[in-house]
Design a protein around this motif. Structure first.
Motif, PDB file in Angstrom:
ATOM      1  N   GLU A 105     -26.438 101.784  25.687  1.00 32.43           N
ATOM      2  CA  GLU A 105     -25.651 101.847  26.926  1.00 32.43           C
ATOM      3  C   GLU A 105     -26.438 101.248  28.086  1.00 32.43           C
ATOM      4  OE1 GLU A 105     -22.076 102.447  28.525  1.00 32.43           O
ATOM      5  OE2 GLU A 105     -22.575 103.027  26.478  1.00 32.43           O
ATOM      6  N   GLU A 106     -27.748 101.503  28.128  1.00 31.94           N
ATOM      7  CA  GLU A 106     -28.586 100.938  29.182  1.00 31.94           C
ATOM      8  C   GLU A 106     -28.600  99.411  29.094  1.00 31.94           C
ATOM      9  OE1 GLU A 106     -33.249 101.056  30.666  1.00 31.94           O
ATOM     10  OE2 GLU A 106     -32.604 102.305  28.992  1.00 31.94           O
ATOM     11  N   LYS A 107     -28.682  98.893  27.879  1.00 31.90           N
ATOM     12  CA  LYS A 107     -28.676  97.438  27.705  1.00 31.90           C
ATOM     13  C   LYS A 107     -27.334  96.843  28.123  1.00 31.90           C
ATOM     14  CE  LYS A 107     -32.177  97.204  24.143  1.00 31.90           C
ATOM     15  NZ  LYS A 107     -32.504  96.858  22.756  1.00 31.90           N
ATOM     16  N   LYS A 108     -26.239  97.562  27.859  1.00 34.40           N
ATOM     17  CA  LYS A 108     -24.920  97.079  28.284  1.00 34.40           C
ATOM     18  C   LYS A 108     -24.834  97.018  29.802  1.00 34.40           C
ATOM     19  CE  LYS A 108     -22.169  98.721  24.382  1.00 34.40           C
ATOM     20  NZ  LYS A 108     -21.126  99.682  23.961  1.00 34.40           N
ATOM     21  N   VAL A 109     -25.374  98.028  30.475  1.00 36.18           N
ATOM     22  CA  VAL A 109     -25.350  98.048  31.938  1.00 36.18           C
ATOM     23  C   VAL A 109     -26.181  96.890  32.486  1.00 36.18           C
ATOM     24  CG1 VAL A 109     -26.118  99.359  33.959  1.00 36.18           C
ATOM     25  CG2 VAL A 109     -24.876 100.511  32.130  1.00 36.18           C
ATOM     26  N   GLU A 110     -27.352  96.662  31.897  1.00 39.10           N
ATOM     27  CA  GLU A 110     -28.185  95.548  32.345  1.00 39.10           C
ATOM     28  C   GLU A 110     -27.473  94.207  32.149  1.00 39.10           C
ATOM     29  OE1 GLU A 110     -31.887  95.873  30.282  1.00 39.10           O
ATOM     30  OE2 GLU A 110     -32.519  97.636  31.425  1.00 39.10           O
ATOM     31  N   LEU A 111     -26.786  94.069  31.039  1.00 39.37           N
ATOM     32  CA  LEU A 111     -26.042  92.837  30.784  1.00 39.37           C
ATOM     33  C   LEU A 111     -24.932  92.642  31.809  1.00 39.37           C
ATOM     34  CD1 LEU A 111     -25.579  90.402  28.958  1.00 39.37           C
ATOM     35  CD2 LEU A 111     -24.075  91.843  27.575  1.00 39.37           C
ATOM     36  N   GLU A 112     -24.219  93.698  32.134  1.00 32.25           N
ATOM     37  CA  GLU A 112     -23.168  93.603  33.159  1.00 32.25           C
ATOM     38  C   GLU A 112     -23.762  93.230  34.511  1.00 32.25           C
ATOM     39  OE1 GLU A 112     -19.801  93.781  33.150  1.00 32.25           O
ATOM     40  OE2 GLU A 112     -19.991  93.756  30.971  1.00 32.25           O
ATOM     41  N   MET A 113     -24.924  93.792  34.846  1.00 29.96           N
ATOM     42  CA  MET A 113     -25.570  93.453  36.113  1.00 29.96           C
ATOM     43  C   MET A 113     -25.947  91.970  36.136  1.00 29.96           C
ATOM     44  SD  MET A 113     -27.877  96.893  36.684  1.00 29.96           S
ATOM     45  CE  MET A 113     -28.987  96.082  37.777  1.00 29.96           C
ATOM     46  N   LYS A 114     -26.449  91.457  35.016  1.00 25.12           N
ATOM     47  CA  LYS A 114     -26.813  90.042  34.958  1.00 25.12           C
ATOM     48  C   LYS A 114     -25.582  89.153  35.075  1.00 25.12           C
ATOM     49  CE  LYS A 114     -31.099  90.496  32.417  1.00 25.12           C
ATOM     50  NZ  LYS A 114     -31.835  90.166  31.193  1.00 25.12           N
ATOM     51  N   LYS A 115     -24.474  89.576  34.473  1.00 24.48           N
ATOM     52  CA  LYS A 115     -23.231  88.809  34.580  1.00 24.48           C
ATOM     53  C   LYS A 115     -22.769  88.748  36.028  1.00 24.48           C
ATOM     54  CE  LYS A 115     -21.230  89.688  30.029  1.00 24.48           C
ATOM     55  NZ  LYS A 115     -20.132  90.369  29.303  1.00 24.48           N
ATOM     56  N   ILE A 116     -22.847  89.864  36.735  1.00 24.81           N
ATOM     57  CA  ILE A 116     -22.433  89.914  38.134  1.00 24.81           C
ATOM     58  C   ILE A 116     -23.334  89.015  38.976  1.00 24.81           C
ATOM     59  CG2 ILE A 116     -22.295  91.409  40.167  1.00 24.81           C
ATOM     60  CD1 ILE A 116     -21.363  93.643  38.245  1.00 24.81           C
ATOM     61  N   GLU A 117     -24.643  89.100  38.743  1.00 21.36           N
ATOM     62  CA  GLU A 117     -25.568  88.260  39.491  1.00 21.36           C
ATOM     63  C   GLU A 117     -25.302  86.779  39.219  1.00 21.36           C
ATOM     64  OE1 GLU A 117     -29.514  89.462  38.503  1.00 21.36           O
ATOM     65  OE2 GLU A 117     -29.298  91.429  39.438  1.00 21.36           O
ATOM     66  N   TYR A 118     -25.040  86.451  37.970  1.00 26.60           N
ATOM     67  CA  TYR A 118     -24.774  85.058  37.609  1.00 26.60           C
ATOM     68  C   TYR A 118     -23.495  84.551  38.270  1.00 26.60           C
ATOM     69  CZ  TYR A 118     -23.878  80.931  34.808  1.00 26.60           C
ATOM     70  OH  TYR A 118     -23.625  79.648  34.397  1.00 26.60           O
ATOM     71  N   SER A 119     -22.464  85.393  38.285  1.00 32.63           N
ATOM     72  CA  SER A 119     -21.207  84.974  38.914  1.00 32.63           C
ATOM     73  C   SER A 119     -21.393  84.791  40.427  1.00 32.63           C
ATOM     74  CB  SER A 119     -20.088  85.967  38.617  1.00 32.63           C
ATOM     75  OG  SER A 119     -20.359  87.216  39.212  1.00 32.63           O
ATOM     76  N   LYS A 120     -22.216  85.631  41.047  1.00 26.77           N
ATOM     77  CA  LYS A 120     -22.500  85.466  42.484  1.00 26.77           C
ATOM     78  C   LYS A 120     -23.227  84.160  42.737  1.00 26.77           C
ATOM     79  CE  LYS A 120     -22.680  90.284  43.959  1.00 26.77           C
ATOM     80  NZ  LYS A 120     -23.558  91.352  44.488  1.00 26.77           N
ATOM     81  N   GLU A 121     -24.198  83.834  41.877  1.00 25.50           N
ATOM     82  CA  GLU A 121     -24.942  82.595  42.036  1.00 25.50           C
ATOM     83  C   GLU A 121     -24.025  81.379  41.864  1.00 25.50           C
ATOM     84  OE1 GLU A 121     -28.191  82.632  39.303  1.00 25.50           O
ATOM     85  OE2 GLU A 121     -29.246  84.226  40.362  1.00 25.50           O
ATOM     86  N   CYS A 122     -23.120  81.452  40.921  1.00 22.38           N
ATOM     87  CA  CYS A 122     -22.197  80.340  40.692  1.00 22.38           C
ATOM     88  C   CYS A 122     -21.284  80.151  41.908  1.00 22.38           C
ATOM     89  CB  CYS A 122     -21.349  80.591  39.451  1.00 22.38           C
ATOM     90  SG  CYS A 122     -22.280  80.410  37.928  1.00 22.38           S
ATOM     91  N   ARG A 123     -20.822  81.238  42.494  1.00 18.93           N
ATOM     92  CA  ARG A 123     -19.976  81.147  43.692  1.00 18.93           C
ATOM     93  C   ARG A 123     -20.736  80.542  44.845  1.00 18.93           C
ATOM     94  NH1 ARG A 123     -17.774  87.151  43.446  1.00 18.93           N
ATOM     95  NH2 ARG A 123     -16.656  86.995  41.475  1.00 18.93           N
ATOM     96  N   GLU A 124     -21.986  80.961  45.031  1.00 22.56           N
ATOM     97  CA  GLU A 124     -22.790  80.446  46.134  1.00 22.56           C
ATOM     98  C   GLU A 124     -23.056  78.948  45.958  1.00 22.56           C
ATOM     99  OE1 GLU A 124     -26.264  82.877  46.210  1.00 22.56           O
ATOM    100  OE2 GLU A 124     -25.240  84.579  47.114  1.00 22.56           O
ATOM    101  N   GLN A 125     -23.281  78.523  44.739  1.00 19.76           N
ATOM    102  CA  GLN A 125     -23.575  77.111  44.507  1.00 19.76           C
ATOM    103  C   GLN A 125     -22.325  76.258  44.689  1.00 19.76           C
ATOM    104  OE1 GLN A 125     -25.353  76.770  40.646  1.00 19.76           O
ATOM    105  NE2 GLN A 125     -27.303  77.652  41.305  1.00 19.76           N
ATOM    106  N   SER A 126     -21.174  76.806  44.370  1.00 17.14           N
ATOM    107  CA  SER A 126     -19.941  76.013  44.516  1.00 17.14           C
ATOM    108  C   SER A 126     -19.513  75.890  45.977  1.00 17.14           C
ATOM    109  CB  SER A 126     -18.816  76.651  43.681  1.00 17.14           C
ATOM    110  OG  SER A 126     -18.478  77.918  44.202  1.00 17.14           O
ATOM    111  N   GLU A 127     -19.986  76.754  46.822  1.00 14.33           N
ATOM    112  CA  GLU A 127     -19.585  76.706  48.238  1.00 14.33           C
ATOM    113  C   GLU A 127     -20.374  75.705  49.033  1.00 14.33           C
ATOM    114  OE1 GLU A 127     -19.946  80.671  49.732  1.00 14.33           O
ATOM    115  OE2 GLU A 127     -18.164  81.336  48.719  1.00 14.33           O
TER     116      GLU A 127
END
Length: 58
Positions: free
Chosen positions: A36-58
């Protein structure tokens, strides 16, 4: 042999078996929590990655 001796053996083996079952249950719960801890970490990384992608596209 004495009747009390047989009762003592049965109780002793029962306690050993109960301890073994509890240990395996606790190990299983520990592994579930680690997963469960690894799943939470993976979700956090996905969120961070999506934020980075949004920032780069702007």
């Amino acid at each position: 042999m004495d009747f009390l001796f047989y009762i003592t053996l049965i109780v002793g083996f029962s306690l050993i078996y109960y301890g073994y079952i509890k240990k395996t249950d606790n190990d299983l719960k520990k592994k579930e929590l680690e997963l469960e801890e690894k799943k939470v970490e993976l979700e956090m990384k996905k969120i961070e990655y999506s934020k980075e992608c949004r920032e780069q596209s702007e």
